[in-house]
Design an enzyme around this catalytic site. Structure first.
Site, mmCIF file in Angstrom:
data_model
loop_
_atom_site.group_PDB
_atom_site.id
_atom_site.type_symbol
_atom_site.label_atom_id
_atom_site.label_comp_id
_atom_site.label_asym_id
_atom_site.label_seq_id
_atom_site.Cartn_x
_atom_site.Cartn_y
_atom_site.Cartn_z
ATOM 1 N N GLY A 53 31.416 3.921 -12.696
ATOM 2 C CA GLY A 53 32.524 3.568 -13.554
ATOM 3 C C GLY A 53 33.248 4.795 -14.064
ATOM 4 O O GLY A 53 32.651 5.854 -14.286
ATOM 5 N N SER A 54 34.566 4.670 -14.258
ATOM 6 C CA SER A 54 35.324 5.748 -14.878
ATOM 7 C C SER A 54 34.968 5.829 -16.353
ATOM 8 O O SER A 54 34.374 4.920 -16.923
ATOM 9 C CB SER A 54 36.824 5.500 -14.697
ATOM 10 O OG SER A 54 37.177 5.542 -13.337
ATOM 11 N N GLY A 55 35.322 6.945 -16.981
ATOM 12 C CA GLY A 55 35.008 7.147 -18.375
ATOM 13 C C GLY A 55 33.918 8.163 -18.612
ATOM 14 O O GLY A 55 33.596 8.472 -19.759
ATOM 15 N N HIS A 56 33.333 8.704 -17.499
ATOM 16 C CA HIS A 56 32.260 9.692 -17.619
ATOM 17 C C HIS A 56 32.710 11.070 -17.131
ATOM 18 O O HIS A 56 31.874 11.926 -16.849
ATOM 19 C CB HIS A 56 31.047 9.249 -16.810
ATOM 20 C CG HIS A 56 30.567 7.877 -17.141
ATOM 21 N ND1 HIS A 56 30.211 7.505 -18.418
ATOM 22 C CD2 HIS A 56 30.399 6.771 -16.363
ATOM 23 C CE1 HIS A 56 29.836 6.228 -18.420
ATOM 24 N NE2 HIS A 56 29.948 5.764 -17.189
ATOM 25 N N HIS A 218 27.069 4.271 -21.638
ATOM 26 C CA HIS A 218 28.035 3.191 -21.829
ATOM 27 C C HIS A 218 27.996 2.658 -23.258
ATOM 28 O O HIS A 218 28.597 1.638 -23.554
ATOM 29 C CB HIS A 218 27.743 2.031 -20.870
ATOM 30 C CG HIS A 218 27.682 2.431 -19.443
ATOM 31 N ND1 HIS A 218 26.489 2.681 -18.794
ATOM 32 C CD2 HIS A 218 28.662 2.637 -18.532
ATOM 33 C CE1 HIS A 218 26.741 3.017 -17.541
ATOM 34 N NE2 HIS A 218 28.043 3.004 -17.357
#
Length: 330
Positions: A53-56, A218
């Site tokens: 997932g994006s965001g890391h 997350h």
């Protein structure tokens, strides 16, 4: 909602367009969500593909380049990429030497990479997989069965990527990746909750003056919630949690990782405390990396990752790497 975005629906695509403009050494397919080193496939070299997932960020797209990943597949924010992305990436980078999938232990990632491996093998691509599950904080969580994959992902991608760059066969590269994961442990702490673009508000309630010990990337719950602690107290808790789980006999690589909203001033101070605790426990530190590498959007906090290394792994760590997020020796 105070975010530097246009609309939540386009945040990943907008970021990929910006990445393409900033890094001409990468081929960024915005529509199909695949990031590939421009010189791929490299003849005779095992390719490494990862994603999540994006965001890391900079994980994983920021680690694409010589000496590390061959390609990365960004999903939506905190959402696994789909098998089609992974197959497309594998086909783009496979030189005939095979492809290693680096998979963080989250249910969506595991299922989709498994399916992608089957599809890629149907197309004649040799696939090996390594699962990263280094987080000692909890056994099961909202997103996974078993331990979560966190900071050790960087160590796996760097060390296996260096082995691939030396022209080692797929079996050797996979073996090194598994060795690195087995010798790595992580523990994270959150000082504030994470805010996703889609929600526009914190995803969990963390009152002022409290912190969450053992948080996931997350925003998953950790071991316990406590009143705010000093940097030294947090370092004591995190390092002891790691060493209680993994007795250390060799020197270690140390990653002091910011979760996205913690400034370097605080991270370097935290690193001083982590190093103090390691010295008190008699753990020799071979190399140290401090900064934001495996993040959780705007979460304040940090994680500690240790990886035991021998001379061979230390040599691979020091080998040249040239990516947007990690670069030395070139």
């Amino acid at each position: 909602m105070r975010m530097l975005i246009n609309v939540p629906e386009s945040v990943v695509a907008d970021a990929l367009r910006g990445m393409a403009a900033a890094h001409p050494e990468l081929t960024v397919d915005v529509e199909n969500r695949v990031i590939v080193r421009r010189d791929a496939p490299v003849a005779g070299e095992v390719a490494l593909v990862s994603g999540g997932g994006s965001g890391h960020e900079p994980l994983h797209g920021g680690f694409v380049g010589p000496g590390m990943l061959s390609a990365a597949c960004p999903g939506e924010v905190f959402t696994s990429p789909v098998p089609d992305q992974m197959v497309r990436a594998a086909a783009a980078v496979d030189s005939g030497a095979g492809v290693l999938f680096v998979v963080k232990n989250y249910t969506g990632d595991v299922l989709n990479f498994d399916m992608a491996a089957e599809l890629a093998e149907d197309e004649g691509i040799r696939i090996a997989k390594v699962l990263v599950d280094d987080d000692v904080a909890v056994t099961d969580s909202l997103y996974t069965a078993g331990r979560r994959g966190t900071g050790a992902t960087l160590f796996v991608e760097k060390l296996a990527g260096a082995a691939a760059a030396e022209g080692r066969p797929l079996e050797d590269v996979e073996s090194i990746a598994r060795q690195v994961n087995a010798n790595s442990r992580s523990f994270g702490v959150a000082l504030s909750a994470v805010t996703t673009p889609a929600k526009g508000s914190p995803t969990f309630d963390l009152p002022p003056g409290e912190l969450e010990l053992g948080i996931g990337i997350h925003g998953e719950p950790g071991r316990e919630r406590r009143a705010m602690m000093t940097s030294g107290e947090i370092a004591d808790f995190a390092v002891h949690a790691i060493l209680d789980d993994m007795p250390v006999r060799n020197p270690v690589l140390l990653l002091v990782n910011g979760m996205g909203a913690t400034p370097l001033l605080e991270l370097y101070g935290f690193n001083a405390e982590v190093q103090r605790v390691l010295r008190e426990r008699g753990v020799p530190i071979a190399r140290t990396l401090v900064g934001n590498y495996v993040t959780s959007l705007d979460m304040a906090g940090a994680s500690v990752t240790l990886c035991q290394v021998d001379e061979e792994l230390l040599r691979l760590w020091d080998a040249p790497v040239r990516t947007p997020g990690l670069r030395w020796g070139v």
